[in-house]
Design a protein around this motif. Sequence first.
Motif, PDB file in Angstrom:
ATOM      1  N   GLU A 257      48.659  47.141  39.663  1.00  0.00           N
ATOM      2  CA  GLU A 257      49.446  47.275  38.438  1.00  0.00           C
ATOM      3  C   GLU A 257      50.398  46.085  38.279  1.00  0.00           C
ATOM      4  O   GLU A 257      50.526  45.519  37.189  1.00  0.00           O
ATOM      5  CB  GLU A 257      50.235  48.584  38.475  1.00  0.00           C
ATOM      6  N   GLU A 258      51.074  45.716  39.359  1.00  0.00           N
ATOM      7  CA  GLU A 258      51.976  44.568  39.295  1.00  0.00           C
ATOM      8  C   GLU A 258      51.206  43.273  39.057  1.00  0.00           C
ATOM      9  O   GLU A 258      51.684  42.377  38.364  1.00  0.00           O
ATOM     10  CB  GLU A 258      52.787  44.472  40.588  1.00  0.00           C
TER      11      GLU A 258
ATOM     12  N   ASP B  67      50.516  42.962  35.461  1.00  0.00           N
ATOM     13  CA  ASP B  67      51.716  42.650  34.690  1.00  0.00           C
ATOM     14  C   ASP B  67      52.106  41.176  34.778  1.00  0.00           C
ATOM     15  O   ASP B  67      52.779  40.664  33.883  1.00  0.00           O
ATOM     16  CB  ASP B  67      52.893  43.514  35.173  1.00  0.00           C
TER      17      ASP B  67
ATOM     18  N   THR C  86      43.939  49.863  34.785  1.00  0.00           N
ATOM     19  CA  THR C  86      44.492  48.663  35.410  1.00  0.00           C
ATOM     20  C   THR C  86      43.426  47.585  35.586  1.00  0.00           C
ATOM     21  O   THR C  86      43.663  46.407  35.317  1.00  0.00           O
ATOM     22  CB  THR C  86      45.104  49.016  36.770  1.00  0.00           C
TER      23      THR C  86
ATOM     24  N   ARG D  75      42.597  45.710  32.457  1.00  0.00           N
ATOM     25  CA  ARG D  75      43.633  44.745  32.084  1.00  0.00           C
ATOM     26  C   ARG D  75      43.462  43.425  32.832  1.00  0.00           C
ATOM     27  O   ARG D  75      43.905  42.382  32.369  1.00  0.00           O
ATOM     28  CB  ARG D  75      45.015  45.316  32.371  1.00  0.00           C
TER      29      ARG D  75
END
Length: 434
Positions: free
Chosen positions: A237-238, A241, A266, A269
């Motif tokens: 997830e990080e 981002d 995730t 993405r």
Amino acid sequence: MTSSNNQSCVKITAFMQWPYMAVRGTADNLKVEGSIVEIHKIIFDKLGYCFSYVYLDYFRCPLAALLSGNADMSGVPVAITDEVTKGKMEHSVYVYADELSAMYRRPVLEADISGLFNTYTAYVWWLIIAASLGMLFCVWVMRLPRNALFKKYRGEAGRTDPDNGALSKTFCSTSNFFSTLAVMLAQSIPNEPRRAPARIAFAFWLLVTFVLASVYRSNVKAMLILPKVDLPFNDAEELADTGLPLKMTFRSLLHRSLLKAPPGSTLSRLLPRNDSIYFDMNFSTAFKEMRKGAPVIAASRTVIRNVMHDSFSKTGKCLAYVMTDNLIGMNYYSFVFPKGSPLKAQVDPLIVKLQQSGIMDYVVRKATANATECLKPPQSQYQHELRPLKLRDFYGVFLLHIGGIFVGLLAFLIELAWAKLVYPLMPQPNSRQT
């Protein structure tokens, strides 16, 4: 299998996959090395077979030689894929289990500018504010009866009291506020308390603020000596981002997982920033780019261990960082055989024995022994490392100093404006007749 000098020989596909197998040379002069080669020697020495490696073009699927009948066994363990489950080939018992993760350039020590505020937790800061307001209320309560008494019998508001201060009119009077704040900042107070209750209260407040200020100064000094290490990301997830580009092997298990990921997840993405590469062709270039901060490289943890081992062996430094979490879960890798191969039944028991004895794990980890230091968290690696203080280490102190000068200048300008604009308009008390 073929026969040579009354001995059966097994043909094994040669495929570049660090650190298990490295292939150099040409088909006529092939040199194969790596940790899995030692496993091949152990297995086929036990079976009494000779073995040889079949050259495989790097751009082809490592299972193509098995499908065409040019090889008897895959040289490196591969993940169980649809080709195996559809009945075209068979896989052995799993040789090893591995996880897919991501690595990036190793973070370095940075100045902890937020150390001025992180010395205490938010809960402690709120307690300090509450204690300051409580002290202010206590002073106001102690002076309230005395102020009422002076107003009744002396009759002049603003006349000095026995403590050499002006009579307080409100809860947040100037005298109360500055007396409480001055003790906290280790400054002289405007009016020295003379009555016993006030002296006891200020003595207690002086002790509390002395402890708080001493601990605060010690923590600020410690944060200057031990700066922080900011990890770029620690899970998928990080990583998503950050917006960093992701590089991986084309048509790998992770690559296919990204393509099949549901929208909004995730992994989905990460797909728009995916720039797939062939490790055996561009990996060294990608690693150099990674050290400059460009891409994130996704691979199995064994491959990442090999990269760390290689860089540490050559430079004596840890140049890469691997995140703690995994991109996808545990994966199992096995040798692959053609459908109906009698070799599978002979190899499986030996693989189990090598796993149970620990030899399989020992051979693989021995090839990447120098990666142990680099797999430690960066915080622990820098724990005993000394470095000179840089100008950035003092940014927080400079900001605090500049902030104090700004507040003092602002107070001076307000007082100057008050004296020039407001004070002349205020009614002046008549001077007393002697």
